[in-house]
Motif scaffolding. Structure first.
Motif, PDB file in Angstrom:
ATOM      1  N   ILE A 101       0.825  -1.024  -0.009  1.00  0.00           N
ATOM      2  CA  ILE A 101       0.028  -0.018   0.199  1.00  0.00           C
ATOM      3  C   ILE A 101       0.849   1.335  -0.054  1.00  0.00           C
ATOM      4  O   ILE A 101       0.725   2.037  -0.858  1.00  0.00           O
ATOM      5  N   ALA A 102       1.929   1.375   1.021  1.00  0.00           N
ATOM      6  CA  ALA A 102       2.738   2.437   1.041  1.00  0.00           C
ATOM      7  C   ALA A 102       3.482   2.531  -0.302  1.00  0.00           C
ATOM      8  O   ALA A 102       3.625   3.739  -0.889  1.00  0.00           O
ATOM      9  N   ILE A 107       5.826   5.840  -1.247  1.00  0.00           N
ATOM     10  CA  ILE A 107       6.351   6.151   0.165  1.00  0.00           C
ATOM     11  C   ILE A 107       7.528   4.566   0.007  1.00  0.00           C
ATOM     12  O   ILE A 107       6.861   3.508   0.196  1.00  0.00           O
ATOM     13  N   LYS A 108       9.028   4.881   0.342  1.00  0.00           N
ATOM     14  CA  LYS A 108       9.531   3.995   0.011  1.00  0.00           C
ATOM     15  C   LYS A 108      10.168   3.355   1.441  1.00  0.00           C
ATOM     16  O   LYS A 108      10.135   1.885   1.335  1.00  0.00           O
ATOM     17  N   ASN A 109      10.462   4.198   2.298  1.00  0.00           N
ATOM     18  CA  ASN A 109      10.796   3.616   3.389  1.00  0.00           C
ATOM     19  C   ASN A 109      10.554   4.601   4.689  1.00  0.00           C
ATOM     20  O   ASN A 109       9.690   5.445   4.366  1.00  0.00           O
ATOM     21  N   ILE A 116       7.699  12.713   3.367  1.00  0.00           N
ATOM     22  CA  ILE A 116       6.267  13.085   2.573  1.00  0.00           C
ATOM     23  C   ILE A 116       5.115  13.473   3.507  1.00  0.00           C
ATOM     24  O   ILE A 116       4.431  14.202   3.290  1.00  0.00           O
ATOM     25  N   LEU A 117       5.447  13.175   4.833  1.00  0.00           N
ATOM     26  CA  LEU A 117       4.307  13.673   5.891  1.00  0.00           C
ATOM     27  C   LEU A 117       4.464  14.974   5.982  1.00  0.00           C
ATOM     28  O   LEU A 117       3.269  15.914   6.022  1.00  0.00           O
ATOM     29  N   VAL A 234     -11.253   8.142   1.295  1.00  0.00           N
ATOM     30  CA  VAL A 234     -10.481   8.336   2.183  1.00  0.00           C
ATOM     31  C   VAL A 234      -9.324   9.315   1.471  1.00  0.00           C
ATOM     32  O   VAL A 234      -8.827   9.072   0.517  1.00  0.00           O
ATOM     33  N   SER A 235      -9.018  10.345   2.520  1.00  0.00           N
ATOM     34  CA  SER A 235      -7.869  11.159   1.975  1.00  0.00           C
ATOM     35  C   SER A 235      -6.416  10.862   2.563  1.00  0.00           C
ATOM     36  O   SER A 235      -6.225  10.693   3.857  1.00  0.00           O
ATOM     37  N   VAL A 236      -5.588  10.683   1.763  1.00  0.00           N
ATOM     38  CA  VAL A 236      -4.185  10.127   2.144  1.00  0.00           C
ATOM     39  C   VAL A 236      -3.030  10.955   1.890  1.00  0.00           C
ATOM     40  O   VAL A 236      -3.111  11.688   0.830  1.00  0.00           O
ATOM     41  N   ILE A 237      -2.085  11.085   2.540  1.00  0.00           N
ATOM     42  CA  ILE A 237      -0.832  11.834   2.003  1.00  0.00           C
ATOM     43  C   ILE A 237       0.046  11.161   1.501  1.00  0.00           C
ATOM     44  O   ILE A 237       0.391   9.733   2.018  1.00  0.00           O
ATOM     45  N   VAL A 238       0.315  11.372   0.113  1.00  0.00           N
ATOM     46  CA  VAL A 238       1.002  10.423  -0.747  1.00  0.00           C
ATOM     47  C   VAL A 238       2.297  11.102  -1.122  1.00  0.00           C
ATOM     48  O   VAL A 238       2.726  12.285  -1.256  1.00  0.00           O
ATOM     49  N   GLY A 239       3.199  10.263  -1.643  1.00  0.00           N
ATOM     50  CA  GLY A 239       4.490  10.661  -2.321  1.00  0.00           C
ATOM     51  C   GLY A 239       4.542  11.134  -3.803  1.00  0.00           C
ATOM     52  O   GLY A 239       3.618  10.763  -4.264  1.00  0.00           O
ATOM     53  N   LYS A 240       5.424  11.973  -4.180  1.00  0.00           N
ATOM     54  CA  LYS A 240       5.344  12.336  -5.494  1.00  0.00           C
ATOM     55  C   LYS A 240       5.454  11.169  -6.713  1.00  0.00           C
ATOM     56  O   LYS A 240       5.088  11.393  -7.825  1.00  0.00           O
ATOM     57  N   ASP A 241       6.120  10.270  -6.106  1.00  0.00           N
ATOM     58  CA  ASP A 241       6.443   9.070  -6.725  1.00  0.00           C
ATOM     59  C   ASP A 241       5.443   8.125  -6.836  1.00  0.00           C
ATOM     60  O   ASP A 241       5.722   6.770  -7.052  1.00  0.00           O
ATOM     61  N   ARG A 242       4.271   8.393  -6.487  1.00  0.00           N
ATOM     62  CA  ARG A 242       2.929   7.204  -6.537  1.00  0.00           C
ATOM     63  C   ARG A 242       2.756   6.489  -7.772  1.00  0.00           C
ATOM     64  O   ARG A 242       3.038   7.316  -8.845  1.00  0.00           O
TER      65      ARG A 242
END
Lengths: 245, 134
Positions: A101-102, A107-109, A116-117, A234-242
């Motif tokens: 999911i991450a 989100i890599k690690n 990202i947060l 649901v609203s999720v905080i995501v990375g630019k590399d999603r």
């Protein structure tokens, strides 16, 4: 306020380094918050719901896919969902394995997750629904003996293999790149003779007398069961590399 | 869209693929490109294009913009634009088409009708092909 939900498996010593590294990074970035360890809690749902009522701006799942699912299960279709949708975001800090999911959210690690947060790039995400269970990634079942029934037609695989029902997943090997914004689930049937079936469906029913459906690799659900997708749930905080746009 | 040949490569971006080991029953209607490699009974319709694979068996009326057939269809076919029958195609039913190409080896049991002026030429060519084969 950030509320960090630590899954119980993080108590194991092999995760100490990762947890320490994450906590130092969060402190450096000024993202400190309240920590709740699921290991010592019996009423997980009640605890998470209480934090949202108290005004948590971000609920952060620290763990793996199952941690995220526990949090979603505690929020969706409950009295506090309205509050959650208006005020609260879901963040993820992956530690250990089983973190598809991450990965889909770019989100890599654990250290990457902290950055990202801070950036707070937000996406509203569809959720899949199997019976009463919501899922972010995918549900799967043995193909042989399974019928997929829609209003106008039905599908019947005639060989052994796997049916995957995907909301959000990036799998370059199998050429899967689902879109959790399109209001559709990707249904992919791979059978032993290397035959592949691909469909995009929004609402259907699955029946198999002998096999159960496995939701996000965790929950087994008996069939017949209705499957659908709930848009922008649901609203999720995501990375630019999603893996999706 | 695809070029005027019978190859699957043109359908790599198809939204819907029915694999060889899948049986579909009912009215299968879509909007994007569809690839059928398995079995379908009922009806098959899309606003876009359909590819019927060599081992596919379709017992249905088929409607599409463009259609490439390499397998078997029992039912009537209505193609707005371009119909391509590969050498392994077997059709039992009436066909309406805009433009048509038929490869050597294809069999058609049914009436062929061109549905616009552009394809009148094609219609005549088909008649010639039938005559030569007879």
């Amino acid at each position: 306020m950030h509320v960090y939900i630590y899954d119980d498996y993080l108590n194991k010593s092999k995760y100490n380094k990762s947890v320490n590294r994450m906590e130092i990074r969060l402190t450096d970035l000024g993202l400190n918050g309240k920590i709740i360890r699921l290991g010592g809690i019996k009423n997980i749902k009640g605890t998470i719901q209480n934090e949202i009522k108290l005004g948590a701006k971000t609920i952060v799942a620290v763990g793996n896919n199952q941690t995220v699912n526990k949090i979603i299960g505690a929020i969706i279709d409950t009295d506090i969902y309205g509050d959650f949708q208006k005020k609260t975001l879901l963040g993820i800090i992956p530690i250990g394995s089983d973190n598809s999911i991450a990965a889909s959210f770019g989100i890599k690690n654990e250290e990457d997750a902290c950055n990202i947060l801070l950036a707070r790039r937000i996406e509203k995400i569809d959720l899949g629904l199997v019976g009463d269970y919501y899922f972010l990634n995918e549900a799967s079942i043995e193909s042989y003996g399974t019928n997929i029934n829609l209003e106008d037609y039905s599908l019947e695989p005639e060989e052994k293999g796997t049916i995957r029902i995907i909301n959000l997943l990036s799998d370059k090997i199998n050429n899967i790149n689902s879109n959790p914004h399109d209001g559709l689930l990707d249904v992919i049937i791979n059978t032993r003779k290397k035959s592949q079936t691909i469909l995009k469906l929004d609402k259907f029913n699955i029946v198999n007398k002998n096999e159960q459906l496995l939701v996000d690799g965790v929950i087994s659900v008996k069939t017949p069961v209705d499957i659908s997708v709930v848009r922008d749930r649901v609203s999720v905080i995501v990375g630019k590399d999603r893996s999706f746009q | 869209m695809f070029n005027r040949d019978n190859k699957l490569e043109k359908f790599k971006d198809a939204e819907t693929i029915i694999g060889a080991s899948i049986k579909v029953k009912g009215n299968f209607h879509g909007q994007g490109n569809i690839v059928i490699e398995g079995m379908l009974e009922g009806s098959l319709k899309t606003d876009a294009n359909i590819f019927i694979g060599e081992k596919a068996r379709v017992v249905a009326n088929v409607e599409a913009k463009d259609l490439v057939v390499n397998g078997e269809i029992k039912g009537n076919i209505k193609v707005k634009s371009y119909l391509s029958l590969g050498g392994t195609a077997k059709i039992n039913g009436d066909i309406q088409y805009g433009e048509l190409s038929i490869e050597k080896g294809a069999t058609v049991n049914g009436q062929l009708t061109a549905v616009n002026d552009i394809s009148k030429k094609d219609n005549r060519e088909v008649e010639n092909i039938k005559t030569i084969e007879e």
